[in-house]
Design an enzyme around this catalytic site. Structure first.
Site, mmCIF file in Angstrom:
data_model
loop_
_atom_site.group_PDB
_atom_site.id
_atom_site.type_symbol
_atom_site.label_atom_id
_atom_site.label_comp_id
_atom_site.label_asym_id
_atom_site.label_seq_id
_atom_site.Cartn_x
_atom_site.Cartn_y
_atom_site.Cartn_z
ATOM 1 N N GLY A 152 16.552 52.474 15.480
ATOM 2 C CA GLY A 152 16.378 51.749 14.097
ATOM 3 C C GLY A 152 17.348 51.257 13.554
ATOM 4 O O GLY A 152 17.432 50.909 12.226
ATOM 5 N N GLU A 178 18.714 56.236 20.181
ATOM 6 C CA GLU A 178 17.710 55.342 20.900
ATOM 7 C C GLU A 178 17.721 53.916 20.229
ATOM 8 O O GLU A 178 16.710 53.365 19.961
ATOM 9 C CB GLU A 178 16.476 55.835 21.084
ATOM 10 C CG GLU A 178 16.404 57.377 21.582
ATOM 11 C CD GLU A 178 14.939 57.968 21.259
ATOM 12 O OE1 GLU A 178 14.369 57.421 20.176
ATOM 13 O OE2 GLU A 178 14.688 59.008 21.562
ATOM 14 N N PRO A 179 18.777 53.133 20.300
ATOM 15 C CA PRO A 179 18.769 51.896 19.921
ATOM 16 C C PRO A 179 18.133 50.956 20.823
ATOM 17 O O PRO A 179 18.276 50.569 21.845
ATOM 18 C CB PRO A 179 20.295 51.459 19.709
ATOM 19 C CG PRO A 179 20.905 52.229 20.566
ATOM 20 C CD PRO A 179 20.061 53.509 20.995
ATOM 21 N N GLY A 180 17.073 50.059 20.053
ATOM 22 C CA GLY A 180 16.568 49.043 20.749
ATOM 23 C C GLY A 180 16.904 47.692 20.328
ATOM 24 O O GLY A 180 17.683 47.068 21.080
ATOM 25 N N ARG A 194 6.466 38.407 15.004
ATOM 26 C CA ARG A 194 7.071 39.200 14.039
ATOM 27 C C ARG A 194 6.803 38.258 12.733
ATOM 28 O O ARG A 194 6.476 39.022 11.784
ATOM 29 C CB ARG A 194 8.570 39.240 14.331
ATOM 30 C CG ARG A 194 8.908 40.097 15.841
ATOM 31 C CD ARG A 194 10.393 40.463 15.839
ATOM 32 N NE ARG A 194 10.674 41.428 14.930
ATOM 33 C CZ ARG A 194 11.595 41.256 13.712
ATOM 34 N NH1 ARG A 194 11.811 40.166 13.500
ATOM 35 N NH2 ARG A 194 11.686 42.254 12.965
ATOM 36 N N TYR A 208 5.094 41.358 10.665
ATOM 37 C CA TYR A 208 5.861 41.964 9.744
ATOM 38 C C TYR A 208 6.434 41.018 8.648
ATOM 39 O O TYR A 208 7.143 41.497 7.745
ATOM 40 C CB TYR A 208 6.881 42.242 10.612
ATOM 41 C CG TYR A 208 6.878 43.234 11.517
ATOM 42 C CD1 TYR A 208 6.063 44.388 11.606
ATOM 43 C CD2 TYR A 208 7.290 42.769 12.868
ATOM 44 C CE1 TYR A 208 6.182 44.974 12.742
ATOM 45 C CE2 TYR A 208 7.069 43.544 14.175
ATOM 46 C CZ TYR A 208 6.345 44.780 13.980
ATOM 47 O OH TYR A 208 6.268 45.398 14.993
ATOM 48 N N CYS A 235 -4.790 28.259 17.135
ATOM 49 C CA CYS A 235 -5.760 28.258 16.152
ATOM 50 C C CYS A 235 -5.937 29.388 15.343
ATOM 51 O O CYS A 235 -6.777 30.070 15.579
ATOM 52 C CB CYS A 235 -6.989 27.834 17.119
ATOM 53 S SG CYS A 235 -6.922 25.967 17.720
ATOM 54 N N GLU A 236 -5.023 29.550 14.421
ATOM 55 C CA GLU A 236 -4.904 30.454 13.644
ATOM 56 C C GLU A 236 -3.650 30.028 12.690
ATOM 57 O O GLU A 236 -2.788 29.294 13.037
ATOM 58 C CB GLU A 236 -4.381 31.875 14.476
ATOM 59 C CG GLU A 236 -4.259 32.896 14.009
ATOM 60 C CD GLU A 236 -5.531 33.704 13.381
ATOM 61 O OE1 GLU A 236 -5.570 34.044 12.109
ATOM 62 O OE2 GLU A 236 -6.689 34.032 14.037
ATOM 63 N N TYR A 288 11.469 42.600 20.833
ATOM 64 C CA TYR A 288 10.063 42.428 20.184
ATOM 65 C C TYR A 288 9.767 40.961 20.085
ATOM 66 O O TYR A 288 9.071 40.477 19.318
ATOM 67 C CB TYR A 288 9.831 43.283 18.800
ATOM 68 C CG TYR A 288 10.408 44.386 19.003
ATOM 69 C CD1 TYR A 288 9.949 45.446 19.824
ATOM 70 C CD2 TYR A 288 11.622 44.959 18.263
ATOM 71 C CE1 TYR A 288 10.387 46.880 19.831
ATOM 72 C CE2 TYR A 288 12.140 46.277 18.148
ATOM 73 C CZ TYR A 288 11.478 47.109 19.113
ATOM 74 O OH TYR A 288 12.068 48.456 19.173
#
Ligand SMILES: *Cc1c(COP(=O)(O)O)cnc(C)c1O
Length: 405
Positions: free
Chosen positions: A223, A264-266, A303, A307, A333-334, A361
């Site tokens: 995180g 646990e860095p992503g 994202r 988010y 189409c959105e 991500y």
């Protein structure tokens, strides 16, 4: 070692491999890991596990392995990919949540490290393995943190982890089945800038330590925040390292025990290493804005829509063009608005726009919505651009469909 890929190289790669395209810079991944190593160089107890759900391409995993980093998995398939990429079991961690027990059985068969996140699975684990297989437990410390609610995982309404108020139940299961609890785990969320959050978790762990005589590691999760906007600040890793080393001393003084500290860095490892390259299909001037319609959408980078995340966008085909405001929108189409009222160098149809921070991500959350192909992926390593995933083709859309009549 080059931290950024130059606009010239971006343009060449867009021409050579086409758009939309995900592009990653191996040097930048190495740099991020080195930053962590350097910050924690005075602690020999820290281990980093790259949270690979951020980006699981096999060539990325192999690069991660080459630079000496371990890997954290969020599904048994990620664990299988890690094995496939050549990681040894002791360098693989499986932090499970809400999974069927047979995935845990498979993880045991692979011989990898496991964190369990429910009393239910802990009991099944105890019944089956007793003391024979060391295991970590994921705790929910009831701490609110993270960039937004969707990526907050440690608060008192979160599904993740065993709530701290059930500590007695954990201890009771451990004693009943003689479970070898080797680690305490927590991942409070993503985009945590405030080092204090990690230290709050560490004090929760500090109080738990006496209940667990066989502990070997304390896993603080991932995180770490990285900058997305100009002027954004990321997590102060050196400050974190200093505080964690002070915490190690405190454990030693309080309990005369010492543990490995795991992270646990992503996003921290891969976000800034990645770019999404896209071409402008159409310009649509209207009364309120000029839409720049590009050849990608939230099917490729979700994202901003999911988010409300900000991604820097740059027009690399007209670097000196006059600054104008645009709404950068996808072709799905959105309503898939990447940016509204964004100042960019003047856009012409056919120009290539680059999204920064697309390593984490990005591709990983891509889908085939609207029956569009997922992009190709390219890695720049040792100065060379190499294709690491082919662009999908029409046959990929037909695969697994059963034409019943
Ligand atoms: C997603 C996840 C991470 C990584 O989070 P980042 O924000 O990408 O660093 C680490 N640990 C666990 C258990 C996760 O689910």
């Amino acid at each position: 070692m080059s931290l950024q890929i130059s606009n010239e190289q971006l343009r060449t790669i867009a021409r050579e491999f086409g758009t939309p395209l995900y592009l990653y810079n191996a040097d930048r991944i190495t740099h991020q890991y080195t930053q962590l190593q350097t910050a924690f160089q005075h602690s020999d107890k820290v281990r980093f596990f790259y949270a690979c759900k951020a980006l699981t391409n096999l060539s990325i995993l192999k690069h991660i392995k080459q630079i000496g980093c371990n890997v954290d998995c969020s599904s048994i398939n990620e664990a299988r990919l890690a094995v496939h990429a050549g990681f040894t079991p002791e360098n693989i961690l499986y932090t499970s949540n809400g999974i069927a027990f047979d995935e845990i059985e498979e993880a045991v068969a692979l011989g990898i490290n496991i964190n369990i996140d429910s009393l239910s699975n802990l009991e099944k684990f105890g019944k089956k393995y007793g003391h024979s297989y060391p295991v970590g437990i994921r705790i929910r410390p009831n701490i609110m943190a993270g960039g937004n609610l969707k990526i907050s995982t440690g608060h008192e309404n979160s599904k993740f982890g065993i709530p701290i108020e059930q500590l007695q139940d954990i201890v009771q299961l451990m004693q009943q089945y003689n479970i070898h609890i080797a680690g305490l785990h927590n991942h409070t969320g993503s985009e945590i800038k405030d080092v204090d959050v990690f230290m709050k978790v560490s004090s929760v762990f500090l109080d738990m330590i006496p209940h667990f005589p066989e502990l070997q590691f304390l896993d603080m999760g991932g995180g770490f925040k990285v900058p997305y906007k100009d002027g954004d600040e990321g997590t102060d890793i050196q400050l974190l390292a200093n505080e964690i080393m002070a915490f190690e001393k405190k454990i030693a003084v309080t309990y005369q025990r010492n543990f490995q500290i795991w992270f646990e860095p992503g996003k921290y490892i891969v976000s800034e290493a990645g770019y999404l390259l896209s071409k402008v299909n159409v310009l649509k001037p209207t009364a309120t804005t000029t839409f720049a319609g590009i050849d990608t959408g939230f099917n490729h980078l979700i994202r901003p829509m999911f988010y409300e995340a900000y991604h820097r966008i740059r027009n690399i085909s007209n670097e000196k063009g006059e600054l104008k405001k645009y709404a950068v929108v996808g072709n799905i189409c959105e309503t898939d608005t990447f940016a509204w009222d964004r100042e960019l160098n003047e856009i012409r149809e056919g120009d290539v726009l680059v999204f920064d921070n697309a390593g984490a991500y990005g591709f990983e959350m891509a889908s085939n919505f609207n029956s569009r192909f997922r992009p190709a992926e390219v890695l720049v390593k040792d100065g060379k651009a190499i294709l690491i995933r082919k662009r999908e083709v029409f046959e990929d859309l037909l695969r697994n469909q059963v034409e019943a009549f």
